[in-house]
Each structure stands twice: as structure tokens, then as C-alpha cells.
Scaffold this active site. Structure first.
Site, PDB file in Angstrom:
ATOM      1  N   LYS A  66       0.859  -1.431   0.109  1.00  0.00           N
ATOM      2  CA  LYS A  66       0.505   0.091   0.564  1.00  0.00           C
ATOM      3  C   LYS A  66       0.990   1.614   0.076  1.00  0.00           C
ATOM      4  O   LYS A  66       0.493   2.240  -0.427  1.00  0.00           O
ATOM      5  CB  LYS A  66      -1.176   0.063   1.149  1.00  0.00           C
TER       6      LYS A  66
HETATM    7  N1  PMP Z   1      -2.788  -7.566   1.412  1.00  0.00           N
HETATM    8  C1  PMP Z   1      -2.574  -6.917   2.379  1.00  0.00           C
HETATM    9  C2  PMP Z   1      -2.061  -6.870   3.183  1.00  0.00           C
HETATM   10  C3  PMP Z   1      -3.557  -5.371   2.561  1.00  0.00           C
HETATM   11  O1  PMP Z   1      -3.465  -4.474   2.846  1.00  0.00           O
HETATM   12  C4  PMP Z   1      -4.194  -5.439   1.178  1.00  0.00           C
HETATM   13  C5  PMP Z   1      -4.843  -3.268   1.076  1.00  0.00           C
HETATM   14  N2  PMP Z   1      -5.733  -3.800   1.301  1.00  0.00           N
HETATM   15  C6  PMP Z   1      -4.493  -5.810   0.091  1.00  0.00           C
HETATM   16  C7  PMP Z   1      -3.228  -7.023   0.403  1.00  0.00           C
HETATM   17  C8  PMP Z   1      -5.487  -6.169  -1.495  1.00  0.00           C
HETATM   18  O2  PMP Z   1      -5.295  -5.024  -1.825  1.00  0.00           O
HETATM   19  P1  PMP Z   1      -5.129  -4.096  -3.421  1.00  0.00           P
HETATM   20  O3  PMP Z   1      -6.543  -3.167  -2.291  1.00  0.00           O
HETATM   21  O4  PMP Z   1      -4.728  -3.090  -3.912  1.00  0.00           O
HETATM   22  O5  PMP Z   1      -6.395  -5.181  -3.708  1.00  0.00           O
END
Ligand code: PMP
Length: 458
Positions: free
Chosen positions: A44
Site C-alpha cells: 500500500k
Molecule cells: N493484502 C494486504 C495486507 C493489504 O493491506 C491490501 C490492501 N487493502 C491488500 C492485500 C489488497 O490490495 P488492493 O487493495 O490493492 O486490492
């Protein structure tokens, strides 16, 4: 090399590492993109930097401004980190189940943290995101990052994650696997990889069982930060604008048990300490890779490190209590379930009169978020009600006005001795959990009697 003028410039260019042990019997090459190597510890950071820079360019965020977001996790940390390095104030609204460590991370970067109740329907005025929006509106110079719908979230991955993978694999990547939270990672990375390969790269999502992204009914699950939870009172199931379904070729559903087994295997067999969403993604990637030939190259994205989950997936006691472990022999709690009470539960919107009917002459029952009685997730237990309390209450009032503390939970595969130790002096009904789901109820007496019977050889 690798010398930067600011912390934001050090985001990205993370390592790609081949998986060598958990890939036994698999011919295709499987590589993991280690996003926990980013300075804020997760994927992130990329979205945080990109959203802040886009807001600076558009003028929405100006010197002296305040960055606001509603998030339980890594996005808040990434935003707080970049904001700290650029002199912005940060306010993050988090649900009450957020771990103390995550709140401490945010505060360490100087963010102000507002804690609110987590399990609320999306149209509730005090839903995390609605509070964040209000704060942004009411704070002079306030800017809401809005990761779910902010195109700069997708843009971050289109501009950095995708190109890195193409370069690191020398254009040999054939499959990209990632979890879907906001959808920013899979949509941005996937879109770039498809464009650069003329559609040759296949993009596969990893989704927790129950998540509505792959057709689940929205019940809770234990893997954090991916999938889509749906509160039963939410008026509609609104998906983030950052999730571009047209980029995703297929989605594989991963159970909590599979993800937890995978994170533990990665730590022990590959030396990779990854979080639950990374475990889910690797579980999906391995399932996919098993079907692929030797010339396939699968890349799976690992969003964050297992450090944030040491008290969960890596804690033997947590794993055993929720029934995510394996049976080790001896007599286990689950063996007592044959002759016990049904796994009856009271829905949280039931009236006292309805609840008394369910209770019959049982002394107490768990109260859960849903009405459908199958697959009740332990995480959706909101408390308990006792017959004695309800008899004295107004029959038309709602049970949540009369909640007692949740009942003790023991794992289905725990030995009777371990379970008795876990419930301690609690003499109430005990909830039995198998793979995070309520598999039955026992009276504390059944457990203690059988346990002492075992000990005396009866
Ligand atoms: N895994 C973790 C540990 C995250 O913090 C996030 C972000 N919410 C995600 C997966 C998913 O990523 P995205 O929001 O880009 O789909």
C-alpha cells in the site's frame, strides 16, 4: 544504486524471489513479489504515494493540508509515512478490531487515530468511511484519500508494479496472481501486464471463501485485507471502483484454513514470513501452477509481512482455539459433539420473545450477526444472551440490548484437557470451532466430566 533523497522515492523496486520448497511436484516456475520490503512494510506504500502525489498535482492537497482516510491497515500506514515526510497532518479512522500494533504504527508517524465500531452497514453514519468523509469535509485543508475509488491507486500499480514484474521476469511472466481488496493491485498490475504482453499474461485473483467477489454471501472470514465482506444490513453490495473485473481472467476461492496452512508453510519451508493475504495468494498460485507446464512463469504478489499477524496465524494457541490445526490423536473436543446441543444461535436482530423461543430451556446461547444457521463464522459472534436475563426483559426489545460477554470458544481438535484449561472457571455453554466455523455447542460440564473421565482412565 538504491540511494534516495526521500522515503517516498524508496517505495517500489521490491525483490522477486523464487519459491523452491512449497512448489514440490510443480513444473512451472513460481516467483513471489515481496511487497513487505517497501519502507512502510506493504504494497500500500505504492498507492499511498501515488494518491498523495495526484492530490498535490490537482491542488486538492496543499502545504499545511490534512490527509484523511478510513482504513484498518496498511494504507493508513503508507499515507501516514509519506505525509510525515512531507509535513502533512494525518487523521486515520480505524475500526475497533484493529490491532494495537497497527494503531501504534500510525501514532508513531504522528497520525491522529479515531477508533469507531467496525461491524456496521455501509450506510450507517458512523461507518468507518462515512466518518472519514465527514472529517475530511469539516477539516480546513482536509483531503480524503479514498483508496477504494481513487484512480491513483490503480495508477500506482500500472506505473510501477506492472513494469517491475515485466522487467524482472524479462517478459517471461505468463500468470499473475494477487488478492483483491480495493482491487488496485490486481487491476493496475494486471492491466499493464496484459497491455505489454498483447494479452498473453493471465491474471488470476485469490479470494477468501465467503467474499462476494467470487460469489460468496459476504460472511466474515479470518484472512484480513482482501475479499469483500457484506454486512447483512448493508442496503447494497457496492464494490470499489478500483476493482476492474475486465482485467481478471479468473478467481480462485481460498479457505481460511488453506491460507493459514500456507503462511505457516512459507515461514517454515521457504523462510518467508508473509501475511494472510499473501498466504491466500500463494495458495491460489500453487493450485494454478500445478496445472501449468514447465515453461510457465507464475508471479504471486505478497502484500505484507507476517510480523503484523504473529498473534494470529503464527500463534499455535490462536490456531488451535479456532480449529485451524490438525487432529493430533487422543480424544478431541469434536468427539463429544455427537450427543450434544445443536449449534443453535440467536440472530442479533431477534426480539427477546423470538430469542426465548430459540433458547427453550437452555441457559444461554451465542448471538450472531446472521439469520441463516449454516456456516456460522466465529468472528460473527457478537455476544451471548442468557435465559435469566431475557425472561426479565421487555419481550419486544431487541436482543442486542441484553448482551452478555461472548461464550468461551474451544477448537474442535483440541484435547479435552487443553479445552478445559482454556475455559477455566467458565461454567456456561462452550462454542466449538472447526476451521473458524461454529461446529457445535457443549455444556462446560460435558467437557469437564469427560476430561476427568479420560484422566482417570474411564
Ligand atoms: N493484502 C494486504 C495486507 C493489504 O493491506 C491490501 C490492501 N487493502 C491488500 C492485500 C489488497 O490490495 P488492493 O487493495 O490493492 O486490492
Amino acid at each position: 544504486m538504491n540511494v534516495y533523497e526521500t522515503v517516498a522515492a524508496a517505495i517500489g523496486n521490491t525483490a522477486l524471489v523464487r519459491l523452491n520448497a512449497v512448489t514440490e511436484g510443480i513444473e512451472a516456475a513460481v516467483y513471489a513479489k515481496l511487497e513487505f520490503l517497501n519502507p512502510g512494510g506493504s504494497v500500500k506504500d505504492r498507492a499511498a504515494r501515488s494518491m498523495i502525489e495526484a492530490a498535490e498535482s490537482s491542488g486538492e492537497l496543499a502545504p499545511g493540508g490534512t490527509v484523511v482516510e478510513g482504513t484498518s491497515g496498511n494504507t493508513g500506514i503508507g499515507l501516514a509515512m509519506v505525509a510525515a515526510s512531507r509535513g502533512y497532518r494525518t487523521i486515520v479512522v480505524v475500526p475497533d478490531k484493529t490491532s494495537a500494533e497497527k494503531v501504534a504504527f500510525l501514532r508513531a508517524h504522528g497520525a491522529e487515530v479515531r477508533v469507531t465500531e467496525g461491524a456496521r452497514p455501509t450506510d450507517h453514519p458512523d461507518h468507518v468511511r462515512n466518518i472519514a468523509r465527514r472529517i475530511a469535509d469539516e477539516t480546513p485543508g482536509g483531503w480524503l484519500a479514498g483508496q477504494y475509488d481513487n484512480p491513483a491507486n490503480i495508477g500506482a500499480h500500472y506505473a510501477s508494479t506492472g513494469p517491475e514484474l515485466w522487467q524482472q521476469t524479462g517478459g517471461r511472466i505468463t500468470h499473475f496472481v494477487a488478492g483483491i481488496g480495493t482491487g488496485g493491485t490486481i487491476s493496475g498490475t494486471g492491466r499493464y501486464l496484459k497491455e505489454v504482453s498483447d494479452g498473453f499474461v493471465t491474471v488470476v485473483g485469490a479470494d477468501p471463501l465467503n467474499s462476494t467477489y467470487n460469489g460468496g454471501d459476504g460472511r466474515a472470514y479470518y484472512i484480513e485485507s482482501i475479499g469483500h465482506f457484506l454486512h447483512p444490513d448493508s442496503p447494497e453490495d457496492i464494490w470499489p471502483e478500483c476493482y476492474d473485473r475486465s482485467v481478471v481472467d479468473s478467481i480462485l476461492t481460498v479457505t481460511d484454513r488453506e491460507a493459514i496452512t500456507t503462511v505457516r508453510a512459507l515461514a517454515r519451508r521457504e523462510g518467508l514470513l508473509v501475511g494472510g493475504s499473501g498466504g491466500a495468494a500463494v495458495a491460489a498460485a500453487l493450485r494454478l501452477a500445478r496445472t501449468l507446464p514447465a515453461d510457465a512463469t507464475v508471479v504471486v504478489l505478497i502484500p505484507d509481512s507476517g510480523r503484523a499477524y504473529l498473534s494470529k496465524y503464527f500463534d499455535d494457541d490462536w490456531v488451535a482455539r479456532l480449529g485451524f490445526d490438525d487432529r493430533t490423536g487422543d480424544v478431541a473436543v469434536t468427539d463429544l459433539l455427537g450427543d450434544t446441543l445443536d449449534p443453535l444461535t440467536v440472530p442479533s436482530d431477534a426480539t427477546v420473545a423470538e430469542a426465548l423461543e430459540v433458547l427453550g430451556d437452555r441457559p444461554e446461547l451465542p448471538v450472531v450477526l446472521r439469520r441463516t444457521p449454516s456456516s456460522l463464522v466465529v468472528a460473527e459472534i457478537v455476544g451471548s444472551v442468557t435465559r435469566n436475563d431475557l425472561i426479565a426483559a421487555n419481550p419486544t426489545s431487541v436482543v442486542t440490548e441484553h448482551l452478555s460477554v461472548p461464550l468461551s470458544v474451544v477448537g474442535a481438535f483440541e484435547s479435552l484437557g487443553a479445552a478445559v484449561k482454556r475455559i477455566g472457571a467458565d461454567t456456561r455453554t462452550v462454542v466449538v470451532a472447526e476451521s473458524g466455523i461454529v461446529s457445535g455447542l457443549l455444556s462446560a460440564g460435558q467437557l469437564t466430566d469427560r476430561s476427568s473421565g479420560e484422566r482417570s482412565g474411564r
